[in-house]
Design an enzyme around this catalytic site. Structure first.
Site, PDB file in Angstrom:
ATOM      1  N   ALA A  48      11.605 -47.070 -38.001  1.00 54.66           N
ATOM      2  CA  ALA A  48      12.236 -47.126 -36.669  1.00 54.66           C
ATOM      3  C   ALA A  48      13.490 -46.259 -36.649  1.00 54.66           C
ATOM      4  CB  ALA A  48      12.579 -48.565 -36.306  1.00 54.66           C
ATOM      5  N   GLU A 124      18.247 -44.974 -24.318  1.00 53.55           N
ATOM      6  CA  GLU A 124      16.838 -44.577 -24.360  1.00 53.55           C
ATOM      7  C   GLU A 124      16.209 -44.806 -22.995  1.00 53.55           C
ATOM      8  OE1 GLU A 124      14.639 -45.841 -27.886  1.00 53.55           O
ATOM      9  OE2 GLU A 124      16.542 -46.004 -28.939  1.00 53.55           O
ATOM     10  N   ARG A 296       8.598 -45.282 -20.911  1.00 52.50           N
ATOM     11  CA  ARG A 296       7.647 -44.596 -21.784  1.00 52.50           C
ATOM     12  C   ARG A 296       6.277 -44.357 -21.178  1.00 52.50           C
ATOM     13  NH1 ARG A 296       8.838 -46.858 -27.632  1.00 52.50           N
ATOM     14  NH2 ARG A 296      10.822 -45.787 -27.537  1.00 52.50           N
ATOM     15  N   GLU A 381       5.667 -57.478 -33.819  1.00 51.66           N
ATOM     16  CA  GLU A 381       4.678 -56.708 -33.047  1.00 51.66           C
ATOM     17  C   GLU A 381       3.306 -57.374 -32.981  1.00 51.66           C
ATOM     18  OE1 GLU A 381       4.472 -52.587 -34.192  1.00 51.66           O
ATOM     19  OE2 GLU A 381       2.849 -52.160 -32.778  1.00 51.66           O
TER      20      GLU A 381
HETATM   21  C1  SIN Z   1      12.419 -44.149 -30.638  1.00 52.28           C
HETATM   22  O1  SIN Z   1      13.371 -44.015 -31.387  1.00 52.28           O
HETATM   23  O2  SIN Z   1      12.137 -43.328 -29.757  1.00 52.28           O
HETATM   24  C2  SIN Z   1      11.529 -45.363 -30.808  1.00 52.28           C
HETATM   25  C3  SIN Z   1      12.201 -46.583 -30.403  1.00 52.28           C
HETATM   26  C4  SIN Z   1      11.203 -47.636 -30.026  1.00 52.28           C
HETATM   27  O3  SIN Z   1      10.006 -47.446 -30.163  1.00 52.28           O
HETATM   28  O4  SIN Z   1      11.639 -48.676 -29.541  1.00 52.28           O
END
Ligand code: SIN
Length: 548
Positions: A48, A124, A296, A381
């Site tokens: 990660a 993000e 995403r 997960e």
């Molecule tokens: C990322 O660093 O882009 C992945 C983080 C995530 O999947 O939560």
């Protein structure tokens, strides 16, 4: 091949953030065995990059993080679960810091910055604020190393590496009366090929996701979905498997597989570009609301469309507006990996493509990890608590693993002394029987089926689906599953065979769930379906093994 028998209060399957946090908490109350398929570090947590989303800034708020999560989940999250996990985040993160995890501080990146002792918070996709705690771009590594160190020091914890769970031992499969409860697991030693019997009061599944079901994935090789497949065979409920998340930006390079280019780059201002007839175009401008920092599902779908439209093999990330000194420090691992392969990210564009990344569905479980099987918890997960809905918000997963692991152990300790553990003292539970099984003479069957599954899942059950493609995938997986069942019972177990069987089972669950969802929402997009909404789309797709 000598089979051994082990017993403990807790059997934990998996060694990521959820598994090791649960181990440390459980060890305060009883004996713990952790089994992990390869080495402790072989898990999604370790790779990660982004970090852990959590409210740590006075200007941010729990409410804002909750709303971003609900929005990203397209209205299909369980709001109670979302509120609880996000509210518990800051407390759990502080414990992690007390356990030795060193997150980056503002002073690490900007000399003379105001509030240098504050944590540096990344941003993000889908987040309204900077709220991602990180250790440069190697957050998972730093978290896991701290947890591992503490686990290895603890006298109540034994960690068995190179052990791969084969099946859960449940009372239903032994024809016992009463509610179905878990008694332990059969576990394959990946070196000797002996199958051992692990008996326990509680089993905690923390075995991660199933990215390897797809041809291209950001996941390590161990991510074959065994937890979900084993729980299904044991009659647990499985939810929302159609919501497989594709990370928009995996490095596209012939010599590197599965290397993520973190969304945190876009958090620092990077932009996506595609090559349209020789001209580089910022295509996320067509999504004015959040642009390059859209959620995403939106970014991965936009890239997929761009690739189909332009016929190009990849799109690009441009972060050249930052200087080399900053990039080297903030994105140490991405900088050095790219440089090793001829890309200086301070000067060059980074070629990227989407790839399978995170399973938003999984074993249906509660806020405390409880599943529909007594004494079986699912955390991280492998579980579907309702936090992610139809699309996980970036960096919410390590947070979930951490919080739910704590909740699970808190829940379990109330009953620990009352659990009937007669199955651990006698031969009531049989050892794994190899019967007349022989050594397989044609291992090509395994590798062929493995490749075939991963390819048709990519081609037919990827970001854009159609009814025809899903039906094709269904026909193929049915045939392959039949062949595997024959192979499975006639030949001695090997790690590859166990993985193949689980992968095929998870692939079928993804296909069945995708066929069952008739409206498009979040990560689920079938060209033949109408557009759904939080009001019209069904909340969950539930699968359960027939015959319960
Ligand atoms: C990322 O660093 O882009 C992945 C983080 C995530 O999947 O939560």
């Amino acid at each position: 091949m000598i089979s051994e028998r082990y017993s403990s209060d807790y059997l934990i399957i998996g060694s990521g953030i959820a598994g090791l946090t649960a181990a440390l908490r459980a060890a305060e109350h009883g004996t713990v065995m952790v089994i992990t398929k390869r080495f402790i570090e072989d898990c999604n947590t370790y790779s990660a990059q982004g970090g852990i989303a959590c409210v740590f800034d006075d200007e941010d708020s729990i409410e804002s993080h909750v709303q971003d999560t609900l929005e990203s989940g397209a209205g299909l999250c369980d709001e109670t679960v979302v509120r609880s996990i996000i509210s518990d985040g800051p407390k759990r993160l502080r414990e992690l810091i007390d356990w030795g995890v060193e997150f980056s501080k503002r002073s690490d990146y900007a000399d003379g910055s105001d509030r240098p002792d504050d944590y540096d918070l990344g941003k993000e996709g889908g987040h309204s604020y900077r709220r991602v705690l990180h250790t440069g771009d190697t957050t998972g590594k730093s978290v896991l190393e701290s947890l591992k160190e503490r686990c290895l020091e603890h006298s109540n914890i034994s960690i068995h590496e190179n052990r791969q769970a084969v099946d859960l031992i449940v009372s239903r499969n032994l024809d016992w009366d009463g509610p179905n409860r878990v008694l332990g697991a059969w576990v394959l030693d990946r070196e000797s090929y002996a199958t051992h019997t692990y008996l326990s009061k509680y089993v905690i599944l923390a075995s991660g996701g199933a990215g390897k079901v797809y041809l291209y994935s950001s996941n390590p090789d161990v991510a074959c979905g065994e937890g979900i497949a084993m729980a299904y065979r044991a009659y647990a409920e499985i939810a929302n498997m159609e919501f497989y998340q594709f990370h928009p930006t995996i490095l596209h390079h012939p010599q590197i597989k599965s290397f993520l280019i973190s969304e945190a780059l876009r958090g620092e201002g990077a932009v996506l570009k595609s090559n349209q007839h020789g001209e580089l175009v910022e295509f996320m401008k067509n999504y004015p609301e959040l642009g390059n920092l859209a959620t995403r599902d939106v970014v991965a779908q936009a890239i997929d469309q761009e690739l189909k439209k332009t016929g190009q093999p990849c799109v690009y990330i441009d972060i050249t507006h930052h200087d080399e000194a900053f990039l080297k420090k903030r994105f140490q691992s991405i900088f050095s990996t790219c440089l090793k392969h001829g890309i200086n990210i301070a000067e060059d564009l980074i070629p990227v493509v989407p790839a399978a990344h995170y399973c938003c569905g999984g074993i249906r479980s509660e806020l405390n990890g409880k599943t529909t099987i007594e004494n079986l918890y699912a955390i991280g997960e492998v579980a579907c608590t309702g936090l992610h809905g139809a699309n996980r918000l970036a960096s919410n997963s390590l947070l979930e693993g951490l919080v739910v692991a704590n909740n699970a152990i808190e829940d379990s300790i109330n009953k620990l002394d009352d659990i009937d553990n007669s199955h651990m003292d006698s031969q009531i539970v049989r050892d794994w029987s190899v019967g007349d099984a022989e050594d397989p003479d044609e291992l090509v069957v395994i590798s062929h089926n493995w490749d075939e599954i991963r390819r048709f899942m990519w081609d037919y059950v990827g970001i854009f689906k159609t009814n025809k493609r899903l039906q094709r995938a269904k026909t193929r997986i049915r045939n392959i599953r039949r062949e595997i069942e024959h192979f499975y019972w006639d030949f001695t177990l090997t790690p590859d065979l166990v993985e193949l069987r689980n992968m095929a089972s998870v692939a079928e669950m993804i296909i069945d769930s995708a066929l069952a969802r008739e409206e498009n929402i979040g990560l689920h997009f079938n060209v033949d379906n109408p557009e759904g909404s939080a009001e019209t789309a069904k909340k969950e797709t539930i699968l359960r093994r027939p015959g319960y």
